[in-house]
Design an enzyme around this catalytic site. Sequence first.
Site, PDB file in Angstrom:
ATOM      1  N   LYS A 152       0.375  -1.191   0.018  1.00  0.00           N
ATOM      2  CA  LYS A 152      -0.167  -0.272  -0.076  1.00  0.00           C
ATOM      3  C   LYS A 152       0.923   1.005   0.251  1.00  0.00           C
ATOM      4  O   LYS A 152       0.342   2.106   0.841  1.00  0.00           O
ATOM      5  CB  LYS A 152      -1.195   0.275   0.991  1.00  0.00           C
ATOM      6  CG  LYS A 152      -1.574  -1.094   1.481  1.00  0.00           C
ATOM      7  CD  LYS A 152      -2.582  -1.259   2.821  1.00  0.00           C
ATOM      8  CE  LYS A 152      -3.383  -2.438   2.648  1.00  0.00           C
ATOM      9  NZ  LYS A 152      -3.847  -2.509   4.058  1.00  0.00           N
ATOM     10  N   ASP A 185      -8.356  -7.471  10.418  1.00  0.00           N
ATOM     11  CA  ASP A 185      -9.393  -7.067  10.372  1.00  0.00           C
ATOM     12  C   ASP A 185     -10.613  -8.354  10.256  1.00  0.00           C
ATOM     13  O   ASP A 185     -11.631  -7.924  10.683  1.00  0.00           O
ATOM     14  CB  ASP A 185      -9.772  -5.617   9.396  1.00  0.00           C
ATOM     15  CG  ASP A 185      -9.181  -6.546   8.013  1.00  0.00           C
ATOM     16  OD1 ASP A 185      -8.613  -8.014   7.300  1.00  0.00           O
ATOM     17  OD2 ASP A 185      -9.457  -5.963   7.028  1.00  0.00           O
TER      18      ASP A 185
END
Length: 476
Positions: free
Chosen positions: A163, A198
């Site tokens: 990212k 997550d």
Amino acid sequence: MSSTANANPEVISELTKAFAFPISAYDGLVDQFISELHEGLVYEQKMPMIPTFVYELPTGEEKEVILSLDLGGTNLRVCRTTLSGGGIFDIIHKKWTISDALKKGPGSELFAWIADRIGEFLASDCQDPNHGGNGKKYPLGMTFSFPCEQLDINVGKLLNWTKGFRGNDVIGKDVVKILQDCIDAKKLPITVNALINDTVGTLLATTYKHPGCEVGIIFGTGTNCAYLEDQSQITKIRPDAANFTSHTGHQIINTEWGAFGNISGALPSNEYDQFLDGHSSQPGKQLYEKVVSGLYISELARIVLHDLAKRGKLFVEGASGTPKTDAELGNLAIKERFDGAMMGGIEADTSADLQAVGAHFQTSYNLKTSQGDRETIKYVCQLISARAARLSSVGIAALIKKRELLTKPHKVIVGIDGSLFNKYPNFRQHLEGALNEIFDAATVSAKISLINAEDGSGVGGAIAAYLACKVVGQQA
């Protein structure tokens, strides 16, 4: 599916055949999925099936005040969660954008900045007289969306950044220790005692509010699943590993099920799927994710529309029938310039003349559309999203069957988060319809409940920290 009365029937027939997924294909695909789930628990191959060092699910009666943080690709979020029991929680949080300078600079500076933001949150948003005095510290759960080799619930070595992050100085080091050292340097009353992703957080948070939930799933930009497994089934864990034994006889598994089909080649694949995979950053990998997640299905739709345009089947003006060039097609000819929001907006247009579809292509791509063009465009989006939802049901069905959840007296609760499930037109309905085809409508209605998941990165991280305290006999 919407009307295609004005579209080219040969094109519609060709597309229907390319993206067909017959009911008869479910059983074999579900069986293969179950096989790869099993193999991932035994061998380091195929589906990763990563043990998480989280050995139980919350009961919903836990009571405590706990911190958590979520470090993603764009933002840092710091949260204070109050667990009140009875499945009730309250969360306050603050969010900061991570600058390009921090992303591209040394990792040590990033973690120092994170510790500063935690301190800022404690000072301005998190007044609690019961912590910070008499040596009592907040536990903190850390949701970290980057590849790590996890060696314990509070030990994770960073394998590499993704990212756009570039802090090479911390690669190979324990991110929990790095953050804890920065926190200690600022004398903050915090102990970082849990590291999760997550999806695990989604499962924990949803189970707190809905006890009995054993499966947490994300269908959004990407896809993943976490579930509670019998410890005896996880035979690949080394005898010297910290999680070789479990005091509960269970352990949550992070499946990373986007890798399903990588080796077996079990998934349906047409020329468009193959083109997408071949031009992706990881050819031959994450094949399940490439047919069910928002990032990839929107790109798949763009590839199909671009191909039809280049063949003179879309956006042809006048009697010449001359196909548009890539220069004329503009952004439609460029990778990832057609996103899930655009795709969903097209499917949401229920007007007879599909005005929103036409306006979108005129505004975004400077392309004029006929009624037949607009019907074809919407049909492409419907075909691809419907197939994605039906293939998504395969993973859910495989886990339900593998864990024999339908034999339990209570209803099977599956917590699902992500933009596809929550927002994309008809995705949930297609998924539920596919489960009816795999099992039967009466069984699904009586025994399976798909619910919107809770805040995985915030509340889930806090619950992970609470459970970590419980394991070592500490009060949170």
